[in-house]
Design an enzyme around this catalytic site. Structure first.
Site, mmCIF file in Angstrom:
data_model
loop_
_atom_site.group_PDB
_atom_site.id
_atom_site.type_symbol
_atom_site.label_atom_id
_atom_site.label_comp_id
_atom_site.label_asym_id
_atom_site.label_seq_id
_atom_site.Cartn_x
_atom_site.Cartn_y
_atom_site.Cartn_z
ATOM 1 N N GLU A 40 82.358 -4.960 44.596
ATOM 2 C CA GLU A 40 81.101 -4.874 43.832
ATOM 3 C C GLU A 40 79.900 -5.207 44.709
ATOM 4 O O GLU A 40 78.819 -5.548 44.213
ATOM 5 C CB GLU A 40 81.182 -5.793 42.611
ATOM 6 C CG GLU A 40 82.418 -5.554 41.745
ATOM 7 C CD GLU A 40 82.184 -4.689 40.505
ATOM 8 O OE1 GLU A 40 81.084 -4.714 39.961
ATOM 9 O OE2 GLU A 40 83.134 -3.995 40.090
ATOM 10 N N HIS A 53 79.807 -11.516 38.156
ATOM 11 C CA HIS A 53 79.506 -11.451 39.601
ATOM 12 C C HIS A 53 79.062 -12.848 40.025
ATOM 13 O O HIS A 53 78.435 -13.575 39.239
ATOM 14 C CB HIS A 53 78.353 -10.481 39.901
ATOM 15 C CG HIS A 53 78.699 -9.045 39.692
ATOM 16 N ND1 HIS A 53 77.848 -8.158 39.076
ATOM 17 C CD2 HIS A 53 79.791 -8.331 40.029
ATOM 18 C CE1 HIS A 53 78.411 -6.958 39.035
ATOM 19 N NE2 HIS A 53 79.585 -7.036 39.604
ATOM 20 N N CYS A 87 70.061 -8.851 40.401
ATOM 21 C CA CYS A 87 70.950 -7.683 40.255
ATOM 22 C C CYS A 87 70.215 -6.399 40.618
ATOM 23 O O CYS A 87 70.831 -5.433 41.076
ATOM 24 C CB CYS A 87 71.408 -7.513 38.816
ATOM 25 S SG CYS A 87 72.304 -8.889 38.141
HETATM 26 O O1 SUG Z 1 78.063 -4.037 36.178
HETATM 27 N N1 SUG Z 1 75.872 -3.761 33.463
HETATM 28 C C1 SUG Z 1 76.093 -4.106 34.852
HETATM 29 C C2 SUG Z 1 75.225 -5.264 35.253
HETATM 30 C C3 SUG Z 1 75.300 -5.530 36.730
HETATM 31 C C4 SUG Z 1 74.611 -6.784 37.128
HETATM 32 N N2 SUG Z 1 74.660 -6.930 38.532
HETATM 33 C C5 SUG Z 1 74.777 -8.112 39.185
HETATM 34 N N3 SUG Z 1 75.139 -9.211 38.586
HETATM 35 N N4 SUG Z 1 74.560 -8.108 40.449
HETATM 36 C C6 SUG Z 1 77.560 -4.418 35.116
HETATM 37 O O2 SUG Z 1 78.196 -5.046 34.251
HETATM 38 C C7 SUG Z 1 76.128 -2.381 31.493
HETATM 39 C C8 SUG Z 1 76.047 -0.933 31.164
HETATM 40 C C9 SUG Z 1 76.271 -0.632 29.725
HETATM 41 O O3 SUG Z 1 76.847 -1.447 29.020
HETATM 42 O O4 SUG Z 1 75.883 0.474 29.324
HETATM 43 C C10 SUG Z 1 76.367 -2.630 32.966
HETATM 44 O O5 SUG Z 1 76.958 -1.812 33.628
#
Ligand code: SUG
Length: 425
Positions: free
Chosen positions: A174, A243, A358
């Protein structure tokens, strides 16, 4: 020029919506089915970029790929024109169709692991594109991100962009959200810390595999003696820290961490202190894991300002709870380089589990590497204004869940994509 770090922010795309696609991401799941506001999401993202630029930092941006991604659906047997593919997928496999609509590329901390030039075997900045194998909708990003990173960092004397690792269960990757670089300064040789999960039960998945991080370290030729691996605390993952950057942020010689972030903090901190004597480990007190996850206090950007002080760029949600905000005040008043708290509103992204950190990918560069970046992806006030105009003219104001099924929305998203490309070209 001394080395700096550039934040490349993902621009929230025109199909930003709440489809609850990420298991283990509390915000994504609890906002499933809500109405989203893509234009506001992009406005908020642009305002954050502007705020960071106005702090005196170089700011980059990364455009979203086209969504819905008809191309991602074809390998599943859907045929015909793009609209035929989308219509058939929506009626035959709605979860798959929704995955192809997600604007999740905005969270560019998951685009790649970035290994700084002073730490790599060949002295280039290495970017290992993340395969994002843990979530279907995010796995669709990987190949497009690889192409985009090659476009933004074309200078092969300064940058090496790697393809995503093969997408297998034991190699979930990731990207930078689970990697920290600690160093006396951005230009000095650093310690690379990869934070990972493990298969150990629990209802929420652990998305980063240690072996994927080991592969990234190998690809970049990192020095083993200066590369560390740290296991996430299972309680943090199960509280919604999907994460590491949900509970920890690092910058240069400062590590700001929730006390329950790591499985064995004493071991990690001992190893870090031994190798980096001027390290500041700043822990917060009185903030529960639940508060950390709901406020995203640790998902702040921690940046070095041109004068040398550091600033925390926090989500506005962190100001809402008394316990969290007093922890922030204690950090800023404490004996460490963090001297400023700057609040930004990224609520549309936050409701899908994406805070300020993020939304950005950090790229450490010296002068020649900065010159080797395709300058069209670096913001100037003029380019910022042009992006804002495109967003205002083309991004949908709102998307209710059923709107995703509408060919009119697909056409609008294509027009937005073309208009954005025209501004970059
Ligand atoms: O991968 N949300 C992302 C958020 C990522 C956050 N990134 C970091 N913490 N670096 C994930 O969970 C939600 C999309 C949806 O539900 O439609 C989503 O993918």
């Amino acid at each position: 020029m001394s080395a700096i770090e550039i934040n490349f922010d993902g621009l929230p795309g025109p199909t930003h919506n709440y489809a609850g696609l990420s298991v283990g991401n509390v915000a994504s799941q609890s906002n499933f089915g809500e109405v989203s506001y893509p234009r506001a999401a992009a406005r908020q993202g642009l305002a954050k970029m502007r705020t960071v630029m106005e702090l005196g930092l170089v700011q980059g941006f990364l455009p979203p790929p086209l969504r819905p991604a008809a191309a991602a659906l074809r390998p599943f047997g859907f045929k015909g024109r793009d609209d035929d593919v989308l219509t058939a997928a929506a009626s035959e496999d709605l979860p798959l169709f929704r995955a192809a609509c997600s604007a999740s590329s905005m969270w560019r901390a998951n685009a790649a692991s970035v290994l700084a030039a002073p730490d790599t075997a060949d002295g280039r900045v290495h970017l290992v594109t993340a395969n994002l194998a843990g979530m279907l909708h995010r796995s669709f990003e990987a190949d497009e991100t690889f192409q985009l990173l090659r476009r933004v960092f074309p200078d092969a004397d300064r940058f090496c962009v790697h393809e995503p690792l093969p997408s297998a269960r034991h190699f979930g990757d990731e990207g930078a959200a689970n990697h920290m670089r600690l160093a006396a300064s951005h230009g000095a040789p650093g310690l690379n810390v990869f934070v990972h999960g493990e298969l150990r039960g629990g209802s929420y998945p652990e998305r980063q595999d240690r072996r994927a991080s080991e592969a990234a370290a190998r690809l970049a030729g990192l020095d083993r003696a200066r590369t560390l691996y740290a296991l996430q605390n299972q309680a943090a993952v199960q509280a919604g820290a999907f994460h590491n950057d949900v509970v920890v942020v690092a910058n240069a010689n400062v590590l700001l961490a929730h006390p329950e972030a790591f499985a064995d903090p004493a071991r990690l901190y001992g190893a870090l202190r031994e190798r980096l004597p001027n390290l500041h480990i700043v822990e917060t007190f009185g903030v529960s894991l639940a508060d950390a996850v709901s406020s995203y206090l640790f998902n702040s950007q921690l940046v070095t300002l041109p004068g040398g002080d550091m600033a925390l760029v926090l989500p506005s949600d962190a100001r809402e709870g008394a316990a969290v905000w007093s922890a922030v005040e204690a950090v800023v008043a404490g004996d460490n380089p963090i001297k400023h708290a700057v609040v930004v509103d990224v609520r549309e992204s936050m409701r899908n589990g994406g805070g300020p950190a993020c939304l950005r990918l950090r790229i450490p560069v010296d002068g020649p590497a900065l010159a080797g970046i395709d300058q069209r992806f670096l913001l100037t006030p003029e380019r910022w204004a042009a992006l804002s105009q495109v967003v205002e003219a083309y991004w949908p104001e709102r998307i209710a869940p059923d709107d995703l099924l509408s060919p009119d929305l697909w056409a609008q998203a294509r027009a937005a994509h073309r208009a954005l490309e025209a501004v970059i070209a």
